[in-house]
Design a protein around this motif. Structure first.
Motif, PDB file in Angstrom:
ATOM      1  N   PRO A 217     121.800  38.214  33.123  1.00  0.00           N
ATOM      2  CA  PRO A 217     122.109  37.529  34.384  1.00  0.00           C
ATOM      3  C   PRO A 217     121.224  36.307  34.646  1.00  0.00           C
ATOM      4  CG  PRO A 217     122.013  39.894  34.731  1.00  0.00           C
ATOM      5  CD  PRO A 217     121.473  39.633  33.358  1.00  0.00           C
ATOM      6  N   TYR A 220     122.486  33.531  32.402  1.00  0.00           N
ATOM      7  CA  TYR A 220     123.783  33.097  32.933  1.00  0.00           C
ATOM      8  C   TYR A 220     123.592  32.297  34.219  1.00  0.00           C
ATOM      9  CZ  TYR A 220     128.339  33.363  35.237  1.00  0.00           C
ATOM     10  OH  TYR A 220     129.512  33.047  35.878  1.00  0.00           O
ATOM     11  N   GLY A 221     122.718  32.766  35.102  1.00  0.00           N
ATOM     12  CA  GLY A 221     122.491  32.070  36.368  1.00  0.00           C
ATOM     13  C   GLY A 221     121.963  30.664  36.167  1.00  0.00           C
ATOM     14  N   GLU A 224     124.731  28.429  34.932  1.00  0.00           N
ATOM     15  CA  GLU A 224     125.623  28.064  36.026  1.00  0.00           C
ATOM     16  C   GLU A 224     124.989  27.018  36.936  1.00  0.00           C
ATOM     17  OE1 GLU A 224     128.962  29.023  36.898  1.00  0.00           O
ATOM     18  OE2 GLU A 224     128.730  29.308  34.742  1.00  0.00           O
ATOM     19  N   SER A 234     125.259  31.844  40.987  1.00  0.00           N
ATOM     20  CA  SER A 234     124.073  31.581  40.177  1.00  0.00           C
ATOM     21  C   SER A 234     122.823  32.186  40.808  1.00  0.00           C
ATOM     22  CB  SER A 234     123.891  30.074  39.984  1.00  0.00           C
ATOM     23  OG  SER A 234     123.761  29.409  41.231  1.00  0.00           O
ATOM     24  N   ALA A 237     122.902  35.994  40.504  1.00  0.00           N
ATOM     25  CA  ALA A 237     122.663  36.394  39.114  1.00  0.00           C
ATOM     26  C   ALA A 237     121.177  36.320  38.770  1.00  0.00           C
ATOM     27  CB  ALA A 237     123.474  35.514  38.171  1.00  0.00           C
ATOM     28  N   ILE A 238     120.516  35.238  39.162  1.00  0.00           N
ATOM     29  CA  ILE A 238     119.098  35.083  38.846  1.00  0.00           C
ATOM     30  C   ILE A 238     118.262  36.122  39.581  1.00  0.00           C
ATOM     31  CG2 ILE A 238     117.114  33.545  39.076  1.00  0.00           C
ATOM     32  CD1 ILE A 238     119.040  31.211  38.614  1.00  0.00           C
TER      33      ILE A 238
END
Length: 527
Positions: A217, A220-221, A224, A234, A237-238
């Motif tokens: 995550p 991914y964050g 994004e 985002s 996710a972070i």
């Protein structure tokens, strides 16, 4: 270590084995760049949507980043050579499936498996090098060769990809991994020595899940953030990834046989080298992202042409790596790394003065200085990290090196994108004659500004194009200013944190003594 207890010298078998290990290292780097080049061909053939195209390119890197810690630990437990050969076999199968995939879903799935198999490479290759080259001078040289192979992968990616795509179908870019991994499977059992930790215990599956739930995550964050800017997805996710990582660390402290031994961080040499490697990846990610966009959207070059121009600073980095490896044998690594980072900071200062009219006249010299100045970090920090780690934890130490690089690059791209976008939006002046919808598109990003200008006829379109390019260039200048400060701070950090580490050619001590020393002290020798 006494005068008679001198590490054995590596022979021809170890050096040939090193060359074999460098091939899969190059392959994992080449695979990222060639996929980007082949994406238009894949999309046209398979009918991939925009979201699917993103997953085709991103899933490989996600899986590598997520599984590095697991694969480093697993190599310590079952054997580094064994796991590397298993990864090579899986890589071959997944490459063939990807090459002949007849649907986007199958291509994405095979790319995910390729990433998991690719995650076996970096940590276990570094652990094997530590085992094969026990003499510090030879180990430093071997790490330099290994670091150079990564840079060669970056250089060869656009060239090899362009040649294959000009002569064959897009699946050929995946098939090139088959002979590389096949050579590793054939020669590995004879050239590579095996080692594992006999007291490693079982792998904690909950720790594996927590590491994936934390790393994926966060990566991914940040991606994004770089792609879309601030968004709920985002940020969530972070934050979620950070929470899982905190739980992961707490669990590692309580386990008798953790997935990641957090006691490694008590070694100030290892920790200092890891900080430098991560932050330099942060700088390279940001600088690379902004200069690449500038060359495409301001200079008007295609991605392939940009890749070819970037061969020049990449070759400079290869040359710098060779020089740094040789200098570190005679001069303390702290001074070699600090001097290099100072040169890299000067390169960032050159990028501060890039303008829309200067073109490549300042971008290339600036990048050459950044790349060649940063080359000591690329070849010396792996040596410091691996030589500071106990042999039974070498796989875990190698995973830290690689994971730090993944995190640093992701954060660098994201933060540079945020800074560049903020400056762009603040500086952009939309000329009269541009409609509100078109103006909103132009203000969102430089890509939107260039696209809107191309669709706007007459002087208004020309004025918008000039304004968009000027605003983005201002963002590049600000990012370059930030990176110059970071690099200068890293130079001071290297000179102070590693000042007592001896030249690599003279190191004859035991790194384990470092972990028992006071945190502020660095041992006079590293094995």
């Amino acid at each position: 270590m006494t005068a008679v207890d001198v590490p054995a010298k590596a022979g021809w078998r170890q050096w040939v084995g090193l060359l074999v290990l460098c091939l899969p290292t190059m392959l994992t780097t080449v695979d990222i760049t060639v996929t980007i080049l082949a994406l238009p061909h894949m999309s046209a053939d398979l009918g991939a949507s925009g979201i699917q195209q993103l997953w085709i390119t991103d899933i490989y890197g996600f899986m590598i980043a997520g599984f590095l810690i697991t694969m480093g630990n697993l190599g310590d437990r079952i054997g580094r050579r064994r796991l590397l050969l298993i990864g090579a076999a899986v890589f071959i199968v997944a490459s063939i499936v990807a090459a002949y995939a007849n649907s986007t879903a199958l291509l994405i799935a095979s790319r995910a498996v390729l990433g998991i198999a690719g995650a076996t490479v970096a940590p276990n290759v570094l652990a094997l090098i530590q085992r094969m080259f026990k003499d510090p001078k030879q180990m430093g040289a071997a790490m330099g060769v290994w670091g150079t192979s990564i840079m060669l992968g970056v250089i060869l990616g656009p060239v090899v990809g362009g040649l294959l795509l000009s002569s064959f179908w897009w699946g050929s870019i995946f098939l090139m991994g088959v002979p590389v991994m096949g050579l590793l499977l054939l020669t590995g059992p004879f050239l590579l020595s095996e080692f594992r930790n006999p007291d490693a215990g079982r792998t904690d599956l909950l720790s594996v899940l927590l590491s994936l739930a934390g790393i994926l995550p966060v990566i991914y964050g940040f991606k994004e953030l770089a792609r879309e800017g601030w968004s709920a997805v985002s940020v969530v996710a972070i934050v979620a990834g950070a929470v899982f990582l905190a739980v992961f660390v707490q669990r590692q402290r309580k386990l008798a046989n953790p997935l990641l031994d957090v006691s490694l961080f008590r070694n100030p040499v290892l920790t200092g080298a890891l900080v430098m490697a991560t932050l330099f990846s942060f700088v390279m990610g940001g600088v690379g992202f902004m200069t690449s966009l500038h060359m495409q959207l301001v200079e008007g070059f295609t991605p392939v042409v940009v890749g070819l121009w970037l061969l020049i600073p990449s070759f400079a980095m290869v040359v710098g790596s060779g020089l740094a490896t040789g200098l570190a044998r005679k001069i303390r690594p702290a001074f070699v790394v600090a001097a290099g980072l100072a040169v890299a900071a000067a390169g960032s200062v050159v990028l501060v003065f890039v303008s829309t009219s200067a073109g490549l006249g300042l971008i290339l010299p600036g990048l050459i200085l950044v790349y060649i100045g940063g080359s000591p970090v690329g070849v010396i920090t792996p040596f410091l990290i691996m030589s500071s780690a106990p042999p039974e934890k070498a796989g875990s130490a190698g995973s830290l090196q690689s994971t730090g690089g993944e995190f640093g690059a992701a954060m660098g791209v994201a933060i540079a994108g945020l800074i560049g976008t903020a400056v762009y939006r603040g500086d952009l002046v939309v000329p009269a004659g541009i409609g509100p919808d078109a103006a909103a598109t132009a203000e969102a990003s430089v890509a939107g500004g260039v696209a809107t200008a191309a669709q706007t006829p007459g002087p208004a379109g020309e004025q918008l194009l000039s304004a968009a390019r000027d605003a983005f260039t201002s963002g590049l200048n600000v990012v370059a200013t930030v990176t110059a400060v970071v690099l200068a701070a890293l130079a001071v950090f290297a000179a102070s944190r590693l000042r007592r580490v001896p030249p690599t050619g003279a190191a004859q001590g035991a790194p384990a003594a470092e972990a028992d020393a006071a945190a502020a002290e660095v041992p006079e020798a590293i094995n």
